[in-house]
Every structure is written in C-alpha cells, then in structure tokens.
Scaffold this motif. Structure first.
Motif, PDB file in Angstrom:
ATOM      1  N   GLU A 138       0.840  -1.205   0.000  1.00 37.98           N
ATOM      2  CA  GLU A 138       0.000   0.000   0.000  1.00 37.98           C
ATOM      3  C   GLU A 138       0.874   1.254   0.000  1.00 37.98           C
ATOM      4  OE1 GLU A 138      -3.155   2.689   0.136  1.00 37.98           O
ATOM      5  OE2 GLU A 138      -3.037   0.591  -0.506  1.00 37.98           O
ATOM      6  N   ALA A 139       1.998   1.207   0.720  1.00 42.57           N
ATOM      7  CA  ALA A 139       2.925   2.341   0.749  1.00 42.57           C
ATOM      8  C   ALA A 139       3.514   2.609  -0.628  1.00 42.57           C
ATOM      9  CB  ALA A 139       4.048   2.074   1.758  1.00 42.57           C
ATOM     10  N   VAL A 140       3.789   1.547  -1.376  1.00 43.62           N
ATOM     11  CA  VAL A 140       4.314   1.680  -2.743  1.00 43.62           C
ATOM     12  C   VAL A 140       3.254   2.287  -3.650  1.00 43.62           C
ATOM     13  CG1 VAL A 140       5.081   0.393  -4.781  1.00 43.62           C
ATOM     14  CG2 VAL A 140       5.969  -0.205  -2.526  1.00 43.62           C
ATOM     15  N   ARG A 141       2.024   1.861  -3.468  1.00 44.90           N
ATOM     16  CA  ARG A 141       0.920   2.316  -4.322  1.00 44.90           C
ATOM     17  C   ARG A 141       0.641   3.807  -4.157  1.00 44.90           C
ATOM     18  NH1 ARG A 141      -4.254   3.403  -4.414  1.00 44.90           N
ATOM     19  NH2 ARG A 141      -4.442   3.247  -2.153  1.00 44.90           N
ATOM     20  N   ARG A 142       0.846   4.325  -2.944  1.00 45.14           N
ATOM     21  CA  ARG A 142       0.558   5.735  -2.667  1.00 45.14           C
ATOM     22  C   ARG A 142       1.640   6.649  -3.233  1.00 45.14           C
ATOM     23  NH1 ARG A 142      -2.117   6.409   3.340  1.00 45.14           N
ATOM     24  NH2 ARG A 142      -3.716   4.786   3.121  1.00 45.14           N
ATOM     25  N   LYS A 143       1.252   7.890  -3.497  1.00 41.97           N
ATOM     26  CA  LYS A 143       2.213   8.880  -3.985  1.00 41.97           C
ATOM     27  C   LYS A 143       3.173   9.266  -2.863  1.00 41.97           C
ATOM     28  CE  LYS A 143      -0.870  10.971  -7.429  1.00 41.97           C
ATOM     29  NZ  LYS A 143      -1.543  12.232  -7.874  1.00 41.97           N
ATOM     30  N   GLY A 144       4.364   9.707  -3.264  1.00 37.02           N
ATOM     31  CA  GLY A 144       5.323  10.166  -2.274  1.00 37.02           C
ATOM     32  C   GLY A 144       6.365   9.120  -1.931  1.00 37.02           C
ATOM     33  N   ASP A 145       7.121   9.410  -0.878  1.00 37.71           N
ATOM     34  CA  ASP A 145       8.201   8.534  -0.435  1.00 37.71           C
ATOM     35  C   ASP A 145       7.637   7.263   0.195  1.00 37.71           C
ATOM     36  OD1 ASP A 145      10.171   7.764   2.026  1.00 37.71           O
ATOM     37  OD2 ASP A 145      11.321   8.542   0.329  1.00 37.71           O
ATOM     38  N   THR A 146       8.049   6.117  -0.308  1.00 37.25           N
ATOM     39  CA  THR A 146       7.499   4.841   0.160  1.00 37.25           C
ATOM     40  C   THR A 146       7.793   4.598   1.638  1.00 37.25           C
ATOM     41  OG1 THR A 146       7.726   3.872  -2.055  1.00 37.25           O
ATOM     42  CG2 THR A 146       7.462   2.346  -0.223  1.00 37.25           C
ATOM     43  N   SER A 147       9.003   4.909   2.096  1.00 34.69           N
ATOM     44  CA  SER A 147       9.346   4.666   3.490  1.00 34.69           C
ATOM     45  C   SER A 147       8.522   5.550   4.424  1.00 34.69           C
ATOM     46  CB  SER A 147      10.846   4.883   3.725  1.00 34.69           C
ATOM     47  OG  SER A 147      11.242   6.183   3.367  1.00 34.69           O
ATOM     48  N   GLU A 148       8.283   6.803   4.031  1.00 27.57           N
ATOM     49  CA  GLU A 148       7.439   7.702   4.834  1.00 27.57           C
ATOM     50  C   GLU A 148       5.992   7.206   4.828  1.00 27.57           C
ATOM     51  OE1 GLU A 148       8.142  10.207   6.748  1.00 27.57           O
ATOM     52  OE2 GLU A 148      10.101  10.972   6.148  1.00 27.57           O
ATOM     53  N   ASN A 149       5.532   6.733   3.678  1.00 30.28           N
ATOM     54  CA  ASN A 149       4.173   6.198   3.582  1.00 30.28           C
ATOM     55  C   ASN A 149       3.990   4.988   4.489  1.00 30.28           C
ATOM     56  OD1 ASN A 149       3.578   8.118   1.648  1.00 30.28           O
ATOM     57  ND2 ASN A 149       3.814   6.734  -0.089  1.00 30.28           N
ATOM     58  N   LEU A 150       5.018   4.152   4.569  1.00 34.03           N
ATOM     59  CA  LEU A 150       4.950   2.955   5.410  1.00 34.03           C
ATOM     60  C   LEU A 150       4.810   3.342   6.876  1.00 34.03           C
ATOM     61  CD1 LEU A 150       5.163  -0.109   5.772  1.00 34.03           C
ATOM     62  CD2 LEU A 150       7.663   0.134   5.768  1.00 34.03           C
ATOM     63  N   ILE A 151       5.598   4.307   7.322  1.00 33.74           N
ATOM     64  CA  ILE A 151       5.507   4.773   8.713  1.00 33.74           C
ATOM     65  C   ILE A 151       4.132   5.370   8.987  1.00 33.74           C
ATOM     66  CG2 ILE A 151       6.394   6.461  10.377  1.00 33.74           C
ATOM     67  CD1 ILE A 151       8.211   4.030   9.914  1.00 33.74           C
ATOM     68  N   GLU A 152       3.613   6.136   8.030  1.00 41.66           N
ATOM     69  CA  GLU A 152       2.289   6.737   8.209  1.00 41.66           C
ATOM     70  C   GLU A 152       1.221   5.670   8.402  1.00 41.66           C
ATOM     71  OE1 GLU A 152      -1.089   9.054   5.568  1.00 41.66           O
ATOM     72  OE2 GLU A 152       1.016   9.563   5.215  1.00 41.66           O
TER      73      GLU A 152
END
Length: 205
Positions: A76-90
């Motif tokens: 899901e973090a990869v699918r979202r826009k932006g930095d993947t690592s930041e998306n994962l933490i979010e």
C-alpha cells in the motif's frame, strides 16, 4: 510471566535493542540473544541481514505484526504517492492500537492491541475492536465510559516513560483524544533508530 510477555522480551533480546525504551527490558541484565547460542560472537551482518533486521525491528515495535499483513502495508505504501518509506511509517502510525499506545492509554503496543480487541475503544462514537483499523485525520478516539477507571488505563496515562507526540491531542481526564495528522518519520518518538528505507530495499529486491 505470560507467554505474550516472554515473547515480547525475546524480541528485544533477539534484536539486541531496547525496542520500546522500557526500564524493564531484559537487555538491562543480559545484552545477548535468547537461547543456548545467544552469547556467541556476532559475525558482521550482510546487506541482506541489515535489511532483515530493519524489517524485524519495525514489525516487532508495532506488536510483532505478522509477515502477511506487514507486506500488505508495504504494498500500500508503494501504491501511494510520495516517499514509500514515509508512507509505510504513516500507515503503521494510523493503526488504532498504535494510536492507543501513542495516547498513553496502554503501556505497550501489545497491551494496546488487547485493549482494542476487548472492545474498550470508540472512534467517532462507534465501538471499534479491530487493532489494525486505520485512523483518519480528525478522528476522535475515546475510552468507553465503563472502561475509563480501569487500573491499567490509569497507570498508563500517569506513566512518565513516554510523552504524547504532537500529531495526537489527548485529554487524560476524559480519556479522549484526536488524531490530528499523519506524522513524518522524524516526528515519531522511536526509542531506537528505525530505518524504513532499508525495509523498502528488503521488499524491492
């Protein structure tokens, strides 16, 4: 000691870090891994080993999330826009059990998960008993009225071990709080260094 507590402490010793920054961590007494081979001299880790350790630390910190579910967060973090690592933490910080832990309504992520499972929490006035439920910005999280005087909740709220981060507002008198916004990696008060970028590298091999 319960099996859950034993496994929790083994995570600390296996990873060699005080993952939750607690004074009760077994690392205070035994700075080596569990089991008969725990005291062996450690070899220099490979790149794969470093990435795997980063993944295990992040999974362990949030209550030892299962591999299948953790991989879904990555996807899901990869699918979202932006930095993947930041998306994962979010995504991890939006989990309801993580929010309860951040609000200091439970002493550990494990206790937070159990607290949610047992139906003590409402989100925007509706009971939610799914620890992996993703909270949205502006959601109001509250302890149910009959649960507000539970000793475990009162002890957690009064604990001086942790502070409530800025991205969450809490009124411990009412046992109620608001998820203000999603944090960036630098906003999250991890007691140890987390490296979600290495987790991304691990899954993208």
């Amino acid at each position: 000691m319960t099996k859950r507590a034993e496994s929790k402490y083994k995570i600390n010793r296996r990873l060699g870090v005080n993952l939750w920054g607690r004074a009760k961590s077994p690392l205070a007494k035994r700075e080596y891994g569990p089991g008969q081979h725990g005291q062996r001299r450690k070899q220099k880790p490979t790149d794969f080993g470093i990435q795997l350790m980063a993944k295990q630390k992040l999974k362990g910190y949030y209550g030892n999330i299962g591999e299948k579910q953790f991989r879904k967060y990555y996807e899901e973090a990869v699918r979202r826009k932006g930095d993947t690592s930041e998306n994962l933490i979010e995504l991890l910080e939006r989990r309801l059990d993580a929010v309860i832990y951040r609000m200091k309504l439970a002493v550990t992520p494990f206790a937070a998960r159990q607290f949610v499972n047992h139906g003590h929490i409402t989100v925007n006035g509706r009971k939610v008993n799914i620890p992996s439920f993703l909270v949205k910005d502006g959601d109001v999280i509250e302890v149910k009225e009959k649960s507000k005087q539970l000793t475990a909740v009162l002890d957690a709220a009064q604990s001086g071990e942790r502070d409530v981060p800025e991205y969450i507002q809490v009124d411990h008198r009412q046992m109620k709080g608001t998820y203000v916004r999603a944090p960036k990696l630098g906003d999250v008060p991890y007691p140890v260094q987390m490296e979600p970028n290495l987790v991304v590298e691990f899954y993208s091999r």
